[in-house]
Design an enzyme around this catalytic site. Structure first.
Site, PDB file in Angstrom:
ATOM      1  N   LYS A   1       3.803  11.917  -0.531  1.00  0.00           N
ATOM      2  CA  LYS A   1       4.169  10.722   0.214  1.00  0.00           C
ATOM      3  C   LYS A   1       5.416  10.931   1.071  1.00  0.00           C
ATOM      4  CE  LYS A   1       0.952   7.782  -0.476  1.00  0.00           C
ATOM      5  NZ  LYS A   1      -0.014   7.663   0.632  1.00  0.00           N
TER       6      LYS A   1
ATOM      7  N   LEU B   1      -5.479  -1.962   1.183  1.00  0.00           N
ATOM      8  CA  LEU B   1      -4.673  -2.058   2.399  1.00  0.00           C
ATOM      9  C   LEU B   1      -5.466  -1.681   3.649  1.00  0.00           C
ATOM     10  CD1 LEU B   1      -1.406  -0.546   0.908  1.00  0.00           C
ATOM     11  CD2 LEU B   1      -1.539  -2.774   2.046  1.00  0.00           C
TER      12      LEU B   1
ATOM     13  N   ALA C   1       1.305  -3.348  -2.653  1.00  0.00           N
ATOM     14  CA  ALA C   1       0.245  -4.356  -2.544  1.00  0.00           C
ATOM     15  C   ALA C   1      -0.653  -4.284  -3.766  1.00  0.00           C
ATOM     16  CB  ALA C   1      -0.584  -4.104  -1.291  1.00  0.00           C
TER      17      ALA C   1
ATOM     18  N   VAL D   1     -11.109  12.423   4.698  1.00  0.00           N
ATOM     19  CA  VAL D   1     -10.039  12.643   5.679  1.00  0.00           C
ATOM     20  C   VAL D   1      -9.723  14.129   5.867  1.00  0.00           C
ATOM     21  CG1 VAL D   1      -8.844  10.427   5.720  1.00  0.00           C
ATOM     22  CG2 VAL D   1      -8.388  12.012   3.845  1.00  0.00           C
TER      23      VAL D   1
ATOM     24  N   TYR E   1       2.159  13.006  -6.218  1.00  0.00           N
ATOM     25  CA  TYR E   1       2.082  11.885  -5.272  1.00  0.00           C
ATOM     26  C   TYR E   1       3.411  11.719  -4.517  1.00  0.00           C
ATOM     27  CZ  TYR E   1       0.935   6.969  -4.018  1.00  0.00           C
ATOM     28  OH  TYR E   1       0.684   5.780  -3.376  1.00  0.00           O
ATOM     29  N   SER E   2       4.535  11.837  -5.223  1.00  0.00           N
ATOM     30  CA  SER E   2       5.854  11.721  -4.581  1.00  0.00           C
ATOM     31  C   SER E   2       6.029  12.791  -3.519  1.00  0.00           C
ATOM     32  CB  SER E   2       6.979  11.883  -5.604  1.00  0.00           C
ATOM     33  OG  SER E   2       6.816  11.014  -6.672  1.00  0.00           O
TER      34      SER E   2
ATOM     35  N   SER F   1       5.177   5.973   0.180  1.00  0.00           N
ATOM     36  CA  SER F   1       5.272   5.165  -1.033  1.00  0.00           C
ATOM     37  C   SER F   1       6.697   5.210  -1.554  1.00  0.00           C
ATOM     38  CB  SER F   1       4.340   5.749  -2.091  1.00  0.00           C
ATOM     39  OG  SER F   1       4.700   5.265  -3.365  1.00  0.00           O
TER      40      SER F   1
HETATM   41  P1  NAI Z   1      -7.272   1.726  -2.617  1.00  0.00           P
HETATM   42  O1  NAI Z   1      -7.703   2.649  -3.690  1.00  0.00           O
HETATM   43  O2  NAI Z   1      -7.633   0.287  -2.706  1.00  0.00           O
HETATM   44  O3  NAI Z   1      -7.778   2.259  -1.203  1.00  0.00           O
HETATM   45  C1  NAI Z   1      -7.719   3.610  -0.838  1.00  0.00           C
HETATM   46  C2  NAI Z   1      -9.001   3.957  -0.125  1.00  0.00           C
HETATM   47  O4  NAI Z   1      -8.941   5.328   0.296  1.00  0.00           O
HETATM   48  C3  NAI Z   1     -10.229   3.842  -1.037  1.00  0.00           C
HETATM   49  O5  NAI Z   1     -11.179   2.962  -0.448  1.00  0.00           O
HETATM   50  C4  NAI Z   1     -10.738   5.260  -1.134  1.00  0.00           C
HETATM   51  O6  NAI Z   1     -12.169   5.341  -1.228  1.00  0.00           O
HETATM   52  C5  NAI Z   1     -10.230   5.875   0.145  1.00  0.00           C
HETATM   53  N1  NAI Z   1     -10.162   7.333   0.063  1.00  0.00           N
HETATM   54  C6  NAI Z   1      -9.695   8.068  -0.960  1.00  0.00           C
HETATM   55  N2  NAI Z   1      -9.828   9.372  -0.688  1.00  0.00           N
HETATM   56  C7  NAI Z   1     -10.400   9.468   0.537  1.00  0.00           C
HETATM   57  C8  NAI Z   1     -10.766  10.550   1.378  1.00  0.00           C
HETATM   58  N3  NAI Z   1     -10.606  11.829   0.974  1.00  0.00           N
HETATM   59  N4  NAI Z   1     -11.303  10.289   2.586  1.00  0.00           N
HETATM   60  C9  NAI Z   1     -11.494   8.999   2.991  1.00  0.00           C
HETATM   61  N5  NAI Z   1     -11.167   7.938   2.227  1.00  0.00           N
HETATM   62  C10 NAI Z   1     -10.614   8.165   1.022  1.00  0.00           C
HETATM   63  O7  NAI Z   1      -5.687   1.889  -2.504  1.00  0.00           O
HETATM   64  P2  NAI Z   1      -4.570   1.070  -1.689  1.00  0.00           P
HETATM   65  O8  NAI Z   1      -3.636   0.519  -2.683  1.00  0.00           O
HETATM   66  O9  NAI Z   1      -5.167   0.185  -0.678  1.00  0.00           O
HETATM   67  O10 NAI Z   1      -3.798   2.290  -0.994  1.00  0.00           O
HETATM   68  C11 NAI Z   1      -3.840   2.566   0.387  1.00  0.00           C
HETATM   69  C12 NAI Z   1      -2.735   3.557   0.712  1.00  0.00           C
HETATM   70  O11 NAI Z   1      -1.469   2.962   0.436  1.00  0.00           O
HETATM   71  C13 NAI Z   1      -2.784   4.847  -0.102  1.00  0.00           C
HETATM   72  O12 NAI Z   1      -2.395   5.924   0.698  1.00  0.00           O
HETATM   73  C14 NAI Z   1      -1.759   4.610  -1.180  1.00  0.00           C
HETATM   74  O13 NAI Z   1      -1.254   5.806  -1.698  1.00  0.00           O
HETATM   75  C15 NAI Z   1      -0.727   3.816  -0.410  1.00  0.00           C
HETATM   76  N6  NAI Z   1       0.161   3.030  -1.239  1.00  0.00           N
HETATM   77  C16 NAI Z   1      -0.295   1.906  -1.859  1.00  0.00           C
HETATM   78  C17 NAI Z   1       0.562   1.166  -2.635  1.00  0.00           C
HETATM   79  C18 NAI Z   1       0.150  -0.107  -3.252  1.00  0.00           C
HETATM   80  O14 NAI Z   1       1.030  -0.794  -3.826  1.00  0.00           O
HETATM   81  N7  NAI Z   1      -1.116  -0.494  -3.187  1.00  0.00           N
HETATM   82  C19 NAI Z   1       1.944   1.601  -2.893  1.00  0.00           C
HETATM   83  C20 NAI Z   1       2.338   2.747  -2.135  1.00  0.00           C
HETATM   84  C21 NAI Z   1       1.452   3.434  -1.363  1.00  0.00           C
END
Ligand code: NAI
Length: 300
Positions: free
Chosen positions: A167, A20, A195, A75, A163-164, A150
């Site tokens: 979020k 995302l 996504a 972060v 996580y809940s 989420s």
């Molecule tokens: P993803 O795993 O593809 O991307 C998350 C990114 O965050 C990764 O590139 C990772 O390296 C980076 N990251 C992790 N810890 C970090 C830190 N300490 N500092 C900097 N970067 C860090 O996951 P996605 O699916 O794109 O998720 C993005 C956000 O959306 C997250 O917060 C996730 O919890 C939330 N989300 C996603 C859903 C989905 O269906 N994909 C559903 C609900 C929430």
């Protein structure tokens, strides 16, 4: 309908190396923003780090004529991410708190480390970057913030206690920042996306992951981060080409006379009314919610 553009805006997207965040960063850059592509580059469960995740997205943006810089800090070091925006672009206008990890386990198997790590990345991380950006947003009387919640936080989900908690906590944070920022044109909102990404690839069949494109989520993020957006404190579910807004609903409830002692048996006797959502209210603020309760003090 005029195009929403972000010319001269500086946008930080955290966790923008994948999924995302990458989609958001590319879209902001394509519409004129200068983007800080933050990503630590660890695994989906928060191990390791790898600069190439952010670097690849920056290269993509530059290849298409956009402006972006990579940042590889966690972060939890929000100050360094904001400094990166200031050092490279002189300001910060928009912050998309998106970075995230998962440490899914049934609660009885969850360790302190699973709990703390998820809290640190999602809550402490979003706090840290937002808190570092806040004085600049206040000073310039302009800011747009997104927090990424989420469905697990809204509804609960087996194996995601940590996580809940994190979020839904972000929505609480965003609601208060929306109130505190309102006078200075700082608008904060929360999305609960769905996504296909490496995160959801572990729990969804590949053909669903393929169809749930992050590009179905990003347009809402841009809309909420545009200068025309004035409403804050909202919570939006978004994905699969669908989006909608959530709000709190409270039953009409039951007011007991305050002149007599209140017993658990009284509560049982009125349980149906207490939990009946017919003609329910939708309090839009803590004050509105409180006033109707305080009003019952007249019920003697
Ligand atoms: P993803 O795993 O593809 O991307 C998350 C990114 O965050 C990764 O590139 C990772 O390296 C980076 N990251 C992790 N810890 C970090 C830190 N300490 N500092 C900097 N970067 C860090 O996951 P996605 O699916 O794109 O998720 C993005 C956000 O959306 C997250 O917060 C996730 O919890 C939330 N989300 C996603 C859903 C989905 O269906 N994909 C559903 C609900 C929430």
């Amino acid at each position: 309908m005029p195009a929403l553009n972000f010319d001269d805006r500086v946008v930080i997207v955290t966790g923008a190396g994948n999924g995302l965040g990458r989609s958001h960063a590319l879209a902001f850059a394509a519409r004129g923003a200068r983007v800080v592509v933050n990503d630590l580059g660890g695994s989906a469960t928060g191990e390791g780090r790898d600069a190439s995740a952010a670097d690849r997205v920056v290269a993509e943006i530059i290849a298409t004529g956009g402006e972006a810089v990579a940042n590889h800090d966690s972060v939890t070091d929000g100050g360094r991410i904001v400094e990166c925006a200031l050092d490279n672009f002189g300001r910060v206008d928009v912050l998309v708190n998106n970075a995230g990890i998962l440490r899914d386990k049934a609660f009885h198997n969850m360790t302190d480390e699973d709990w703390d790590l998820v809290y640190n990345v999602h809550v402490r991380g979003a706090y840290s970057v937002s808190h570092a950006a806040w004085p600049y947003l206040r000073e310039q009387e302009y800011g747009r913030l997104i927090f990424t919640a989420s469905a697990a936080g809204i509804y609960g989900n087996f194996g995601q206690a940590n996580y809940s908690m994190a979020k839904l906590g972000l929505h609480g944070l965003a609601q208060t920042l929306a109130i505190e920022g309102a006078k200075r044109n700082i608008v904060a909102n929360t999305i609960a996306p769905i996504a296909g990404s490496r995160m959801t690839a572990t729990i969804m069949p590949p053909q669903i992951v393929e169809q749930l494109k992050p590009a179905f989520v990003t347009p809402l993020v841009l809309k909420l981060c545009h200068e025309s957006q004035r409403d804050g404190g909202g919570l939006y579910e978004v994905g699969a080409g669908w989006m909608g807004k959530l709000r709190w609903e409270r039953s009409k409830g039951h007011g007991f006379p305050v002149s007599a002692p209140l017993t658990p048996e009284d509560v049982v006797a009125q349980w149906e009314r207490i939990t009946d959502f017919t003609d329910a209210d939708h309090p839009a603020s803590g004050q509105a919610a409180l006033m109707s309760m305080i009003g019952n003090l007249q019920n003697r």
